[in-house]
Design a protein around this motif. Structure first.
Motif, short mmCIF file in Angstrom:
data_model
loop_
_atom_site.label_atom_id
_atom_site.label_comp_id
_atom_site.label_asym_id
_atom_site.label_seq_id
_atom_site.Cartn_x
_atom_site.Cartn_y
_atom_site.Cartn_z
N UNK A 180 -16.92 -30.19 -10.70
CA UNK A 180 -18.27 -30.85 -9.96
C UNK A 180 -19.81 -29.95 -10.66
N UNK A 181 -19.34 -28.62 -10.74
CA UNK A 181 -20.46 -27.53 -11.19
C UNK A 181 -20.80 -27.94 -12.67
N UNK A 182 -19.67 -28.22 -13.59
CA UNK A 182 -19.95 -28.81 -14.85
C UNK A 182 -20.47 -29.97 -15.00
N UNK A 183 -20.27 -30.76 -14.15
CA UNK A 183 -20.71 -32.15 -14.21
C UNK A 183 -22.41 -32.21 -14.10
N UNK A 184 -22.60 -31.62 -12.92
CA UNK A 184 -24.06 -31.40 -12.61
C UNK A 184 -25.03 -30.42 -13.50
N UNK A 185 -24.44 -29.31 -14.17
CA UNK A 185 -25.44 -28.53 -14.78
C UNK A 185 -24.91 -28.26 -16.12
N UNK A 186 -23.83 -28.62 -16.51
CA UNK A 186 -23.40 -28.22 -17.95
C UNK A 186 -23.27 -29.32 -19.05
N UNK A 187 -22.20 -30.36 -18.42
CA UNK A 187 -22.08 -31.55 -19.36
C UNK A 187 -22.54 -32.83 -18.69
N UNK A 188 -22.75 -33.79 -19.63
CA UNK A 188 -23.52 -35.02 -18.83
C UNK A 188 -22.37 -36.07 -19.25
N UNK A 189 -21.06 -35.85 -18.99
CA UNK A 189 -20.03 -36.78 -19.07
C UNK A 189 -19.61 -37.61 -17.84
N UNK A 197 -13.05 -37.46 -12.26
CA UNK A 197 -12.33 -36.26 -11.98
C UNK A 197 -12.22 -35.64 -10.73
N UNK A 198 -13.55 -35.06 -10.67
CA UNK A 198 -13.96 -34.40 -9.67
C UNK A 198 -13.75 -34.71 -8.26
N UNK A 199 -14.27 -36.12 -8.13
CA UNK A 199 -14.07 -36.86 -6.80
C UNK A 199 -12.78 -37.33 -6.52
N UNK A 200 -11.65 -37.36 -7.61
CA UNK A 200 -10.35 -37.74 -7.32
C UNK A 200 -9.69 -36.55 -6.98
N UNK A 201 -9.98 -35.44 -7.54
CA UNK A 201 -9.60 -34.03 -7.10
C UNK A 201 -9.81 -33.62 -5.53
N UNK A 202 -11.13 -33.90 -5.41
CA UNK A 202 -11.56 -33.90 -3.74
C UNK A 202 -10.65 -34.78 -2.99
N UNK A 203 -10.57 -35.75 -3.13
CA UNK A 203 -9.74 -36.96 -2.36
C UNK A 203 -8.25 -36.30 -2.19
N UNK A 204 -7.54 -36.04 -3.19
CA UNK A 204 -6.19 -35.52 -3.45
C UNK A 204 -6.28 -34.15 -2.73
N UNK A 205 -7.16 -33.44 -2.76
CA UNK A 205 -7.13 -32.18 -1.84
C UNK A 205 -7.00 -32.23 -0.44
N UNK A 206 -7.69 -33.38 -0.05
CA UNK A 206 -8.05 -33.45 1.45
C UNK A 206 -6.89 -34.44 2.00
N UNK A 207 -6.15 -34.96 1.30
CA UNK A 207 -4.84 -35.61 1.41
C UNK A 207 -3.68 -34.55 1.79
N UNK A 208 -3.63 -33.63 1.07
CA UNK A 208 -2.62 -32.31 1.05
C UNK A 208 -2.90 -31.48 2.26
N UNK A 209 -4.54 -31.30 2.62
CA UNK A 209 -4.93 -30.75 3.82
C UNK A 209 -4.59 -31.43 5.18
N UNK A 210 -4.58 -32.68 4.94
CA UNK A 210 -4.41 -33.39 6.27
C UNK A 210 -2.78 -33.40 6.33
N UNK A 211 -1.97 -33.36 5.33
CA UNK A 211 -0.55 -33.52 5.49
C UNK A 211 0.09 -32.18 6.01
N UNK A 212 -0.67 -31.08 5.50
CA UNK A 212 -0.17 -29.74 6.01
C UNK A 212 -0.62 -29.57 7.46
#
Length: 250
Positions: free
Chosen positions: A196-205, A211-226
């Motif tokens: 997300x940092x790269x997306x906003x301030x380094x690269x315009x891809x 990618x960063x939104x997918x990773x965030x969603x997956x992270x909270x799936x794991x957090x909820x499961x644990x």
């Protein structure tokens, strides 16, 4: 139970919608969906989790507040030249506090006498890697920020890397399913924040939005499961039956 299942399906659909919106750079709509998603996730955790953690509840409340503020900031008056963006500072500070609560949660559950006795070398290596990674990541965006913004971003990166380090130490110490899920969630959080940092301030891809939104969603799936598992005593590495570990903490 029906409401529980409906909420989970709705959250899954909202997560997919969020990823798509961020991929198409529809950030205002994405912020609205993310705020709603975290409100529903907090409701799901509080309403249908048997062994709730106060620190995890606080984490969800504060993290959700940061996302609500991010959405509301779209409706604020345009900033004048040189005028500080208070919503940016408050939102990032709320996120720092929320991640810090997860660190405190693990800190309180670790037996540091055992940790330092068994994991001295890994801990030292993690500290060195944290300093190196935080300095490297922060330096790539130094020119994009004012002094105070850079200080805030540096602190943010330091807290996120500390969260990952504690999650790894916690997993090496406990060696169980809950700690593994928490570690996976923390890994995806770090990846999401860096991209997300790269997306906003380094690269315009635009692909980085997916990618960063997918990773965030997956992270909270794991957090909820644990969060659905109780904290248990550490499992010896060579234990034949991991189910023999006794639950000790709510």
């Amino acid at each position: 139970m029906l409401v529980n299942k409906i909420l989970k399906v709705v959250l899954l659909l909202l997560g997919i919608t969020y990823i798509v919106l961020q991929g198409f750079a529809m950030e205002q709509e994405g912020d609205a969906v993310s705020a709603l998603s975290f409100i529903l996730l907090t409701w799901l955790y509080i309403g249908w989790t048997k062994h709730k953690s106060r620190l995890f509840v606080s984490f969800l409340f504060i993290f959700t507040s940061a996302h609500i503020l991010s959405y509301l900031s779209w409706f604020q008056a345009p900033l004048e030249d040189g005028e500080p963006d208070y919503s940016y500072y408050i939102g990032n500070i709320l996120s720092i506090i929320s991640y810090s609560l997860l660190i405190i949660k693990m800190f309180l559950q670790l037996n540091f006498k055992t940790v330092f006795a068994q994991l001295t070398v890994p801990v030292v290596i993690l500290v060195i890697l944290d300093v190196f990674c935080v300095t490297l990541i922060s330096s790539t965006t130094e020119s994009a920020f004012t002094y105070y913004e850079y200080a805030l971003e540096f602190t943010y990166n330091a807290v996120v890397m500390t969260l990952l380090s504690f999650a790894l130490i916690n997993y090496m110490y406990r060696n169980n399913y809950k700690s593994m899920l928490f570690l996976l969630g923390s890994i995806f959080i770090v990846f999401s924040e860096i991209i997300q940092l790269a997306y906003y301030y380094i690269l315009s891809d635009a692909n980085l939005g997916y990618i960063y939104s997918f990773f965030l969603v997956v992270a909270f799936i794991f957090y909820y499961l644990q969060s659905q598992h109780r904290v248990s005593e550490p499992i010896p590495v060579y234990t034949e039956d991991p189910m023999d570990a006794k639950s000790s903490l709510p």
